[in-house]
Design a protein around this motif. Structure first.
Motif, PDB file in Angstrom:
ATOM      1  N   ASP A 283       0.805  -1.208   0.000  1.00  0.00           N
ATOM      2  CA  ASP A 283       0.000   0.000   0.000  1.00  0.00           C
ATOM      3  C   ASP A 283       0.844   1.266   0.000  1.00  0.00           C
ATOM      4  O   ASP A 283       0.313   2.356  -0.149  1.00  0.00           O
ATOM      5  CB  ASP A 283      -0.916   0.013   1.236  1.00  0.00           C
ATOM      6  N   VAL A 284       2.137   1.144   0.221  1.00  0.00           N
ATOM      7  CA  VAL A 284       2.973   2.345   0.324  1.00  0.00           C
ATOM      8  C   VAL A 284       3.996   2.420  -0.796  1.00  0.00           C
ATOM      9  O   VAL A 284       4.898   3.227  -0.751  1.00  0.00           O
ATOM     10  CB  VAL A 284       3.703   2.355   1.684  1.00  0.00           C
ATOM     11  N   GLN A 285       3.866   1.566  -1.814  1.00  0.00           N
ATOM     12  CA  GLN A 285       4.769   1.659  -2.937  1.00  0.00           C
ATOM     13  C   GLN A 285       4.449   2.920  -3.733  1.00  0.00           C
ATOM     14  O   GLN A 285       3.302   3.258  -3.950  1.00  0.00           O
ATOM     15  CB  GLN A 285       4.632   0.423  -3.824  1.00  0.00           C
ATOM     16  N   GLU A 286       5.492   3.563  -4.191  1.00  0.00           N
ATOM     17  CA  GLU A 286       5.320   4.850  -4.848  1.00  0.00           C
ATOM     18  C   GLU A 286       5.507   4.760  -6.355  1.00  0.00           C
ATOM     19  O   GLU A 286       4.677   5.223  -7.109  1.00  0.00           O
ATOM     20  CB  GLU A 286       6.313   5.873  -4.266  1.00  0.00           C
ATOM     21  N   THR A 287       6.599   4.142  -6.792  1.00  0.00           N
ATOM     22  CA  THR A 287       6.917   4.180  -8.217  1.00  0.00           C
ATOM     23  C   THR A 287       7.169   2.782  -8.741  1.00  0.00           C
ATOM     24  O   THR A 287       7.519   1.868  -7.984  1.00  0.00           O
ATOM     25  CB  THR A 287       8.167   5.031  -8.457  1.00  0.00           C
ATOM     26  N   VAL A 288       6.986   2.634 -10.035  1.00  0.00           N
ATOM     27  CA  VAL A 288       7.306   1.392 -10.731  1.00  0.00           C
ATOM     28  C   VAL A 288       8.522   1.652 -11.581  1.00  0.00           C
ATOM     29  O   VAL A 288       8.499   2.510 -12.468  1.00  0.00           O
ATOM     30  CB  VAL A 288       6.117   0.903 -11.590  1.00  0.00           C
ATOM     31  N   ALA A 289       9.622   0.899 -11.288  1.00  0.00           N
ATOM     32  CA  ALA A 289      10.891   1.154 -11.970  1.00  0.00           C
ATOM     33  C   ALA A 289      11.000   0.437 -13.296  1.00  0.00           C
ATOM     34  O   ALA A 289      11.911   0.717 -14.069  1.00  0.00           O
ATOM     35  CB  ALA A 289      12.045   0.734 -11.071  1.00  0.00           C
ATOM     36  N   GLY A 290      10.110  -0.502 -13.593  1.00  0.00           N
ATOM     37  CA  GLY A 290      10.183  -1.235 -14.854  1.00  0.00           C
ATOM     38  C   GLY A 290       9.714  -2.650 -14.656  1.00  0.00           C
ATOM     39  O   GLY A 290       9.003  -2.970 -13.697  1.00  0.00           O
ATOM     40  N   SER A 291      10.070  -3.505 -15.600  1.00  0.00           N
ATOM     41  CA  SER A 291       9.676  -4.900 -15.535  1.00  0.00           C
ATOM     42  C   SER A 291      10.900  -5.767 -15.760  1.00  0.00           C
ATOM     43  O   SER A 291      11.944  -5.293 -16.202  1.00  0.00           O
ATOM     44  CB  SER A 291       8.620  -5.213 -16.594  1.00  0.00           C
ATOM     45  N   GLY A 292      10.735  -7.057 -15.476  1.00  0.00           N
ATOM     46  CA  GLY A 292      11.840  -7.966 -15.661  1.00  0.00           C
ATOM     47  C   GLY A 292      11.377  -9.404 -15.612  1.00  0.00           C
ATOM     48  O   GLY A 292      10.193  -9.697 -15.405  1.00  0.00           O
ATOM     49  N   ILE A 293      12.314 -10.298 -15.852  1.00  0.00           N
ATOM     50  CA  ILE A 293      12.057 -11.721 -15.764  1.00  0.00           C
ATOM     51  C   ILE A 293      13.116 -12.331 -14.869  1.00  0.00           C
ATOM     52  O   ILE A 293      14.173 -11.743 -14.645  1.00  0.00           O
ATOM     53  CB  ILE A 293      12.081 -12.390 -17.154  1.00  0.00           C
TER      54      ILE A 293
ATOM     55  N   LYS B 217       7.747 -13.482 -14.901  1.00  0.00           N
ATOM     56  CA  LYS B 217       7.944 -12.091 -15.258  1.00  0.00           C
ATOM     57  C   LYS B 217       7.178 -11.246 -14.253  1.00  0.00           C
ATOM     58  O   LYS B 217       6.202 -11.707 -13.653  1.00  0.00           O
ATOM     59  CB  LYS B 217       7.478 -11.814 -16.681  1.00  0.00           C
ATOM     60  N   PHE B 218       7.567  -9.979 -14.107  1.00  0.00           N
ATOM     61  CA  PHE B 218       7.035  -9.175 -13.020  1.00  0.00           C
ATOM     62  C   PHE B 218       7.361  -7.720 -13.274  1.00  0.00           C
ATOM     63  O   PHE B 218       8.157  -7.376 -14.162  1.00  0.00           O
ATOM     64  CB  PHE B 218       7.634  -9.621 -11.679  1.00  0.00           C
TER      65      PHE B 218
END
Length: 1133
Positions: free
Chosen positions: A729-739, A789-790
């Motif tokens: 609930d406190v995550q701010e940003t998404v830095a990208g994706s990966g596997i 992947k995520f």
């Protein structure tokens, strides 16, 4: 005509031999017609002619034949004698000598020693013997053999030859002046001299002198009684009841009866003897026993008993006896005794009566003997009065030590061996701790010191004997049962040896580094509960998590509402406090000590603690001083505590009141915070150790203790009372994706970890992720080893986590090398350095530009984190599909340099936009039509740690890099999708390359600035042959060519007769702190932070700085940080 013997025909002139004397002799020489005779009646050799041989043929004569003949003048020369009418006689007929006094034995003393005649090699020199007067008188009536009535005059000199004396004594081969001998007298016919024959030695001169001396000594001998205290090979010592010195005796002085053939002398045997006194060579008196006789047991009385079960304190320890003299110790009685009108305050202690006996140890390459007692120990004993000199001595007692320190009288039903008992050990230098390590096979171990964060080394022979262990445990209130030595056992011990080492680096700043080296002695085993390493401060506290450590899971800090009450000095150093209280009480008694002197020098820290506690507890009645150490030393010396002589005024408080009665608290250092405590995984309860770690804002309950070793507050039994809102609930940003690959899943706790696949990453990374909480979620439950992947999200704390995890089909991420994979050698591994709050380096300094800017490394400080890296390098050996042809053409046009190796993988030409999951099965990117597709091998290919395969055959199984490919490994790989780097690096064969070491000579770098990492040099091998190879400096991969020095040790990979991957050995191998040579250098992870004063922190402590020290401590660089505070804090003072 003449025959062989010289006879001639015709009538010869005959010589009249009727009046010639008849004599005897032996043939000593034979010639063609004549010979010579050794005459028995005269000391000459007589000529004879063969014509005079009568009873045999001259040819039958032999040397040493005995003959009789007449002696007369020679026919040719009457002045010379010759033998006539020579007859050979049987052997033994010739008489050489006659005895003057038949069958009479004479005595005499050797006047002149017969020495071997070395000039004639006869070995038979002559000497003289003088007849003793009494022997001559006894033979006055003796007549000579010829009946002429001659007598042997007294004092007459008789000759003798050395061979006439046949020694019957061991070690005596010849006679000496003054020796008394007996012999028979003979007259030799040839010389008419008297000679002594059949000589026998009766008494040597030394024996005669000794006998006279012994006679004088026995005239003043004194009869005494005693007991055998020691026996050796043929001699021993007796303790007399009339003197304190032991008396020497030899077994030859024992008087034994005929019925004691099987008697064996033993220690403790009572004896009666005579004591004689003689002067030694140095003028000192030496006493020994004569006429030693055995006495029945109980016959000798040494002392009378004065008191039983007495306690006293050792003031002076006894020393080992030197010769036959004991060096007595001195014991001061706790309570003085009275013997009639005499008051007894001190008694003597013999070395043999010391508790526990002795032990041996190495001292200056030789064995030395020591006692188990020290000054200040309390002993239990009986007091006796010596009959010899009236002195009082400590004697073995039947009394025992009871539990709690009571003195128990002997029980009638239990009769044990009497002994002087160790009641209590001195508290000076006494400490306690817990056994940490025991190496029984090697005979040593280590103890965790309870008062300081150091370990104490001990040997197994440093433990008290079991009989002393039992008494000491009883005195402390424990039972006397034996305790097994193992890890976790509590102990008390003496600090017998320690030192302080001061290291002074070569840099500008001089930093004193104090290191203590402590050894334990006189170790007492105690139950585990006897020593408290930690004090419980508070239980059941509740507070919120203040911060979490993103680099170490399950760790962080807790903010408290109130300050914690720290331990007092007496609580942290209980034995020191007990020692001071005991001395304060003892020094106030009439018979107490006025000073307490430490046996050894204390460390600076320990000296300060004791001094502070003396001031606090002593309340003005005690003071501290130092006894200077011998020689030049900066240390003040041994600590001494004295009782202040001046009496306290009426207004002063009594000892034990006021300040002395109060607990002394250690002053908190400047900047200390007792409201914030640190916790780690060991602080958590067991269920929480496998659950989601505590987060910022979580309400927790816990207990707090304080360590005696470090003084730090410790958290225990931490459990979560109420969690803060979930990190989701406190995550701010998404830095990208990966596997990546799922490395670990904890289904019960609903979380796991994923190994991120990123071939451009300088280091591997594991991302935390949450499992879906509800079964209806679209997310599929992950299992270990799944390909997923995520999305990569960043929390407020800066921690990267995986979200929206989806499982991919199996095989999306390769688990084995591709069919068209290339092969090569690892020539150098990647490195990674993280710099936080570090300024960017300037190419020009203010000195070169003339500007006002300093241009130093600390200018323009920024708060961003900077990651610098050094790529690894692979030597390409096989490229089946020419996927690296373009890169090979580029290296052919331009020599490789450090700048090329340092480039990011993004800097290489690429037509791909990024990493696509669908394209990962492709063996490599398509080449442009204009690219030369001829095979290009033996070129350098850069790679990063992220390019290493994360699962499957040949992958790195550990995230710490310990299983990553190393220099010399054969690896397989394919071309990266983006740039000309590599990916999917897998180990094929460990240590496949052949290394060769040597040195570089005739280094000639290229003059072209654009190709500064090229040039030529000679590589000379380090073996006996010293083979020489021509090398291209473009193969130097560990440093810039400009940093190379002539004849500098290097290492290279030998492949097909050529050298590749040249590295300085200093860049590869380094001396370890553990002492292992040629240990591989780990990559350094450096962190520089402003809030730490600009200090460079190194995770690897094996790095070697320019000043020769290991580790990047203060002083490794000559530059000074502008953030380093020059002020000296109160704690440093």
């Amino acid at each position: 005509m003449s025959n062989r013997n010289g006879r001639r025909g015709g009538r010869q002139n005959r010589i009249d031999t009727s009046n010639m004397p008849l004599e005897q002799g032996v043939v000593c020489s034979l010639r063609d017609s004549f010979g010579f005779i050794h005459c028995a009646q005269r000391p000459i050799e007589i000529f004879f002619h063969y014509s005079q041989v009568s009873n045999c043929h001259p040819d039958e004569l032999k040397i040493d034949d005995e003959v009789e003949f007449k002696v007369g003048g020679s026919k040719n020369d009457p002045s010379k004698l010759a033998a006539y009418e020579l007859f050979r006689v049987p052997e033994g007929t010739v008489v050489w000598e006659t005895e003057d006094y038949r069958e009479q034995i004479f005595r005499g003393t050797v006047e002149k020693t017969a020495r071997n005649d070395q000039r004639n090699n006869s070995g038979d020199g002559e000497g003289t013997i003088r007849l003793v007067a009494e022997d001559a008188d006894e033979n006055n009536d003796t007549k000579s053999s010829d009946g002429n009535g001659s007598k042997a005059p007294p004092g007459q000199l008789i000759r003798y030859r050395a061979h006439e004396f046949q020694s019957t004594r061991k070690g005596s081969s010849r006679l000496f002046r003054g020796d008394l001998v007996e012999f028979r007298v003979f007259t030799e016919h040839r010389t008419n001299q008297k000679y002594a024959k059949e000589i026998k030695l009766l008494q040597t001169e030394k024996e005669r002198q000794r006998a006279e001396k012994e006679k004088e000594l026995m005239e003043t001998a004194v009869e005494e009684e005693g007991i055998v205290v020691s026996l050796n090979n043929g001699f021993g010592f007796i303790k007399s009841n009339k003197r304190r010195d032991h008396v020497y005796f030899h077994y030859s002085n024992m008087l034994m009866s005929d019925d004691t053939d099987d008697f064996e002398l033993q220690k403790g045997q009572e004896l009666k003897f005579l004591v004689v006194t003689e002067l030694d060579n140095d003028g000192s008196e030496k006493r020994s026993a004569r006429s030693v006789e055995c006495l029945p047991a109980g016959s000798v009385i040494f002392h009378t008993k004065v008191a039983e079960g007495v306690k006293g304190i050792v003031d002076v320890c006894p020393h080992p006896p030197i010769g036959n003299d004991d060096k007595y110790g001195i014991i001061r009685l706790e309570d003085p005794l009275s013997d009639g009108e005499e008051t007894i305050k001190n008694v003597l202690l013999e070395f043999s009566d010391a508790p526990g006996g002795t032990y041996t140890y190495k001292h200056q390459s030789s064995n030395a003997m020591g006692l188990w007692i020290e000054n200040g120990d309390t002993l239990l004993f009986d007091v006796v009065k010596e009959v010899a000199d009236g002195s009082y001595r400590a004697s073995p007692t039947q009394h025992t030590v009871g539990i709690g320190g009571s003195v128990q009288p002997p029980e009638e039903t239990i009769v044990g061996s009497p002994a002087v008992r160790l009641f209590a050990a001195s508290l000076v230098h006494r400490a306690d701790g817990v056994v940490h390590t025991v190496k029984e096979s090697s005979g040593y171990g280590f103890i965790h010191f309870s008062e300081r964060p150091i370990d104490v080394h001990f040997k197994t022979f440093n433990f008290f004997p079991e009989e002393l262990q039992s008494d000491l445990r009883k005195q402390l209130g424990y039972d006397g049962k034996p305790i097994r030595l193992e890890a976790g056992t509590a102990v008390q011990f003496d600090i017998c040896a320690h030192g302080t080492v001061a290291q002074h680096p070569k840099g500008r700043r001089v930093q004193r580094h104090e290191r203590e080296n402590i050894k334990g002695h006189r170790i007492l085993l105690l139950p585990p509960s006897a020593v408290e390493m930690e004090k419980v401060v508070k239980k059941g506290l509740t507070a919120k998590i203040n911060s979490v450590n993103t680099k170490e899971a399950y760790s962080g800090t807790i903010q408290l509402e109130e300050d914690l009450e720290a331990m007092t000095l007496e609580e942290r150093h209980p034995l020191v406090g007990k020692m001071i209280h005991s001395f304060l009480e003892e020094s106030g008694k009439p018979n107490g000590r006025s000073s307490l002197v430490f046996r050894d020098i204390l460390s600076i820290k320990e000296d300060g603690v004791v001094t502070e506690m003396v001031k606090s507890i002593g309340n003005g009645l005690l003071k501290c001083s130092h006894i200077p150490a011998p020689g030049p030393s900066a240390h003040p010396g041994r600590l001494s505590i004295q009782r202040v002589v001046a009496e306290a005024s009426e207004g002063d408080t009594e000892p034990g009141e006021g300040t002395a009665g109060e607990k002394t608290k250690k002053k908190p250092s400047k900047g200390s915070n007792n409201r914030q405590v640190h916790y780690d995984k060991s602080s958590l309860i067991e269920d929480l150790k496998t659950n989601v770690p505590p987060g910022v804002g979580d309400l927790v309950s816990f207990d707090v203790g304080q360590s005696r070793r470090t003084g730090r507050f410790l958290v225990h039994n931490l459990k979560i009372v109420e969690r803060n809102p979930s990190p989701e609930d406190v995550q701010e940003t998404v830095a990208g994706s990966g596997i990546g690959i799922v490395k670990e899943v904890v289904p019960k706790r609903k979380f796991g970890f994923i190994s991120l696949l990123d071939e451009t990453a300088t280091k591997k990374e594991e991302l935390f992720f949450h499992l879906p909480k509800d079964k209806g979620s679209n997310n599929v439950i992950c299992r270990r080893g799944d390909e997923v992947k995520f999305d990569i999200s960043v929390e407020k704390s800066g921690k990267r986590v995986a979200t929206n995890v989806e499982v991919l089909p199996k095989g999306t991420i390769p688990s084995k090398a591709a069919a068209n994979a290339c092969h090569g050698f690892i020539v150098i591994q990647p490195s990674h350095t993280s710099l936080s709050d570090t300024p960017l380096r300037k190419k020009l300094s203010h000195m070169s530009t003339g500007t006002d800017k300093s241009g130093g490394r600390w200018d323009d400080l920024h708060n961003k984190s900077v990651d610098t890296h050094g790529n690894g390098v692979i030597l390409l050996l096989e490229d089946k599909t020419d996927m690296f042809a373009r890169h090979g053409r580029r290296q052919a046009r331009s020599a490789s340099s450090d700048d090329d190796d340092a480039k990011s993988l993004d800097s290489f030409d690429s037509t791909d936009d990024g990493l696509s999951i669908e394209g990962m099965e492709d063996g490599g990117a398509k080449l442009d039509a204009d690219v030369d597709t001829s095979p290009r091998t033996l070129i350098h290919l850069p790679y990063k740690n992220g390019a290493i395969a994360i699962h499957g055959t040949g992958s790195s199984s550990c995230m710490d890099g310990s299983t990553n490919p190393r220099r010399g490994d054969m690896v397989s790989f394919v071309k990266a999708k983006k740039g000309s780097g590599v990916r999917d690096v897998r180990i094929v064969t460990r240590s496949a390359a052949k290394f060769i070491q040597g040195r570089l000579e005739k280094i000639e770098p290229a003059t072209n600035p654009s190709n500064r990492n090229s040039g030529t040099a000679k590589f000379v091998t380090a073996n006996e042959k010293e083979e020489v190879y021509d090398v291209d400096l473009s193969e130097v991969v560990s440093c810039d060519v400009a940093a190379l020095k002539d004849k500098q040790p290097v290492e290279a990979i030998l492949h097909e007769g050529k050298l590749y991957g040249i590295c300085r050995t200093a860049d590869l191998y380094l001396e370890s702190k553990l002492g292992t040579r040629n240990k591989e250098r780990p990559k350094l992870n450096l962190t520089v932070k402003k809030n730490r004063g600009g200090t460079i922190m190194a995770q690897s402590m094996m790095a070697k700085g320019p000043d020769g020290t290991n580790g990047f401590g203060e002083g490794w660089t000559t530059r000074k940080s502008q953030f380093k505070e020059d002020q000296i804090t109160e704690e440093e003072v």
